[in-house]
Write a protein that holds these residues in place. Structure first.
Motif, PDB file in Angstrom:
ATOM      1  N   UNK A  22      51.038  44.238  36.659  1.00 27.66           N
ATOM      2  CA  UNK A  22      50.879  43.158  35.695  1.00 27.66           C
ATOM      3  C   UNK A  22      49.536  43.263  34.998  1.00 27.66           C
ATOM      4  N   UNK A  23      49.478  42.681  33.798  1.00 27.70           N
ATOM      5  CA  UNK A  23      48.186  42.554  33.142  1.00 27.70           C
ATOM      6  C   UNK A  23      47.333  41.615  33.987  1.00 27.70           C
ATOM      7  N   UNK A  24      46.026  41.729  33.894  1.00 28.71           N
ATOM      8  CA  UNK A  24      45.157  40.905  34.710  1.00 28.71           C
ATOM      9  C   UNK A  24      44.639  41.664  35.917  1.00 28.71           C
ATOM     10  N   UNK A  25      44.307  40.953  36.976  1.00 25.56           N
ATOM     11  CA  UNK A  25      43.696  41.557  38.157  1.00 25.56           C
ATOM     12  C   UNK A  25      44.765  41.964  39.161  1.00 25.56           C
ATOM     13  N   UNK A  26      44.733  43.229  39.568  1.00 22.58           N
ATOM     14  CA  UNK A  26      45.643  43.772  40.561  1.00 22.58           C
ATOM     15  C   UNK A  26      44.817  44.251  41.754  1.00 22.58           C
ATOM     16  N   UNK A  27      45.042  43.652  42.915  1.00 28.96           N
ATOM     17  CA  UNK A  27      44.289  44.010  44.110  1.00 28.96           C
ATOM     18  C   UNK A  27      45.162  44.877  45.013  1.00 28.96           C
ATOM     19  N   UNK A 344      44.561  33.865  40.763  1.00 30.99           N
ATOM     20  CA  UNK A 344      45.441  34.463  39.754  1.00 30.99           C
ATOM     21  C   UNK A 344      45.567  35.986  39.868  1.00 30.99           C
ATOM     22  N   UNK A 345      45.141  36.547  40.987  1.00 31.73           N
ATOM     23  CA  UNK A 345      45.270  37.995  41.158  1.00 31.73           C
ATOM     24  C   UNK A 345      46.665  38.346  41.664  1.00 31.73           C
ATOM     25  N   UNK A 346      47.092  39.561  41.342  1.00 32.33           N
ATOM     26  CA  UNK A 346      48.357  40.099  41.842  1.00 32.33           C
ATOM     27  C   UNK A 346      48.021  41.004  43.020  1.00 32.33           C
ATOM     28  N   UNK A 347      48.598  40.723  44.181  1.00 28.09           N
ATOM     29  CA  UNK A 347      48.245  41.431  45.408  1.00 28.09           C
ATOM     30  C   UNK A 347      49.306  42.473  45.739  1.00 28.09           C
ATOM     31  N   UNK A 348      48.841  43.671  46.086  1.00 28.33           N
ATOM     32  CA  UNK A 348      49.724  44.759  46.504  1.00 28.33           C
ATOM     33  C   UNK A 348      49.229  45.300  47.838  1.00 28.33           C
TER      34      UNK A 348
END
Length: 360
Positions: A22-27, A344-348
């Motif tokens: 996703x756009x934005x922060x990806x952790x 608002x981060x996307x966590x992986x």
């Protein structure tokens, strides 16, 4: 711009990976050696056409495989595109943009811009001038592909001149031939030096502001160390090369020009590589990368992608917030071995050759 998808096949620890971002922060979080940095390296490869971790591309190919493949889907203001890279132990690397072969490396630059910060970057400020030259040349090339062409032409002429200097030709005859290459080197070299100076001026101003936000106490400054002085760089460079012919013949290589130059980075007036701690060097290098990110965002009218390899573990909460404020509105990939709290981060999760989304 942002990376919407990534495909890795036989790349490092990944036999086969397809993941959407996703756009934005990806952790990307996982244990040490889980493969987090391998993902960042693959993304960076699509921007630079090479690894930011090694000069030996065969190391990027999964053990036991003959080739590795990377593909990224890119979303930009102008539309969507894809970038592909195929690495082989038997053949030359191949690159494609939206299915069309890249014939020259300069054609890749500017299509997908990623700014990388990794532990390897600390060597830039600590070790040899060649690493600092490589840093500045790569960052300018990503912004201005024509600069990469100047570097290629300069290096071709330099190699030919050095070959002549190592020959046993008589000095009078040698000087006539070397003069031809000096003219080429001075012309290309002047354009390289002027571009570096202009970039360093912008980098100096922006990195000082970034560094102040991160430290609240230290003043970071940059200075380009040029081999010539004066406004007419081409003339000054040619004259210096011409006057140094005897010394160049004696040593067997060209003594002056952008291939021998450097830049100095200082904190509160003291040169970093001589007087700074590991933590100070890390923060200074991060400041340079964030300033490079801002230059790219200003020049292209949209944010590049930011790749941060295990950087948050070294920053306190205040500095983490200052960093996040700097990159607001951009896609960012952050690797970590410990869970991070980031709104608002996307966590992986990264483990055993997989990258799985767990929240968004």
């Amino acid at each position: 711009m942002y990376l919407s998808s990534l495909v890795l096949k036989n790349y490092r620890s990944y036999e086969s990976l397809t993941v959407s971002f996703s756009d934005g922060i990806n952790i990307l979080q996982g244990k040490n050696a889980a493969g987090k940095t391998n993902v960042l390296e693959g993304v960076g490869f699509l921007s630079m056409g090479k690894s930011f971790r090694t000069q030996k591309e065969a190391e990027c190919i999964r053990e036991g495989a003959q080739s590795a493949y990377i593909k990224g889907g890119i979303v930009k203001k102008q539309g969507q595109l894809s970038v592909e890279a195929l690495l082989s132990v038997l053949e030359k690397k191949s690159l494609k943009i939206s299915g069309q072969p890249v014939k020259k490396m300069g054609e890749l630059f500017g299509n997908f811009i990623a700014v990388v910060f990794s532990p390897e970057d600390l060597k830039v400020l600590k070790e040899s001038p060649s690493l600092r030259r490589r840093f500045i040349d790569m960052e300018i090339s990503k912004l201005k592909p024509a600069y990469f062409y100047e570097l290629q032409e300069y290096n071709k002429a330099l190699a030919q001149k050095n070959a002549l200097l190592k020959s046993r030709m008589a000095e009078n005859q040698l000087k006539k031939l070397v003069t031809i290459f000096n003219e080429q080197l001075a012309a290309h070299g002047a354009r390289i030096i002027n571009a570096r100076r202009a970039f360093l001026e912008r980098l100096d101003e922006l990195s000082r502001a970034v560094h102040h936000d991160l430290t609240n106490s230290e003043t970071l400054s940059l200075r380009y160390k040029c081999s010539v002085t004066g406004d007419d760089v081409q003339k000054a460079l040619f004259e210096k090369m011409d006057k140094s012919l005897s010394s160049e013949i004696e040593q067997g290589f060209c003594l002056y020009g952008p291939h021998r130059e450097d830049f100095a980075a200082s904190l509160n007036g003291g040169e970093i590589k001589a007087y700074s701690s590991q933590g100070q060097i890390r923060t200074a290098m991060l400041s340079l990368k964030l300033a490079t990110f801002e230059i790219a965002r200003a020049d292209f009218g949209e944010s590049p992608v930011l790749l941060l390899d295990d950087v948050f573990s070294e920053l306190d909460a205040a500095r983490q917030n200052a960093l996040l404020e700097r990159i607001r509105g951009a896609q960012c990939f952050i690797t970590t071995a410990v869970p991070l709290k980031c709104a608002h981060a996307h966590i992986y999760t990264v483990a055993q050759g997989t990258v799985k989304s767990v929240s968004s």
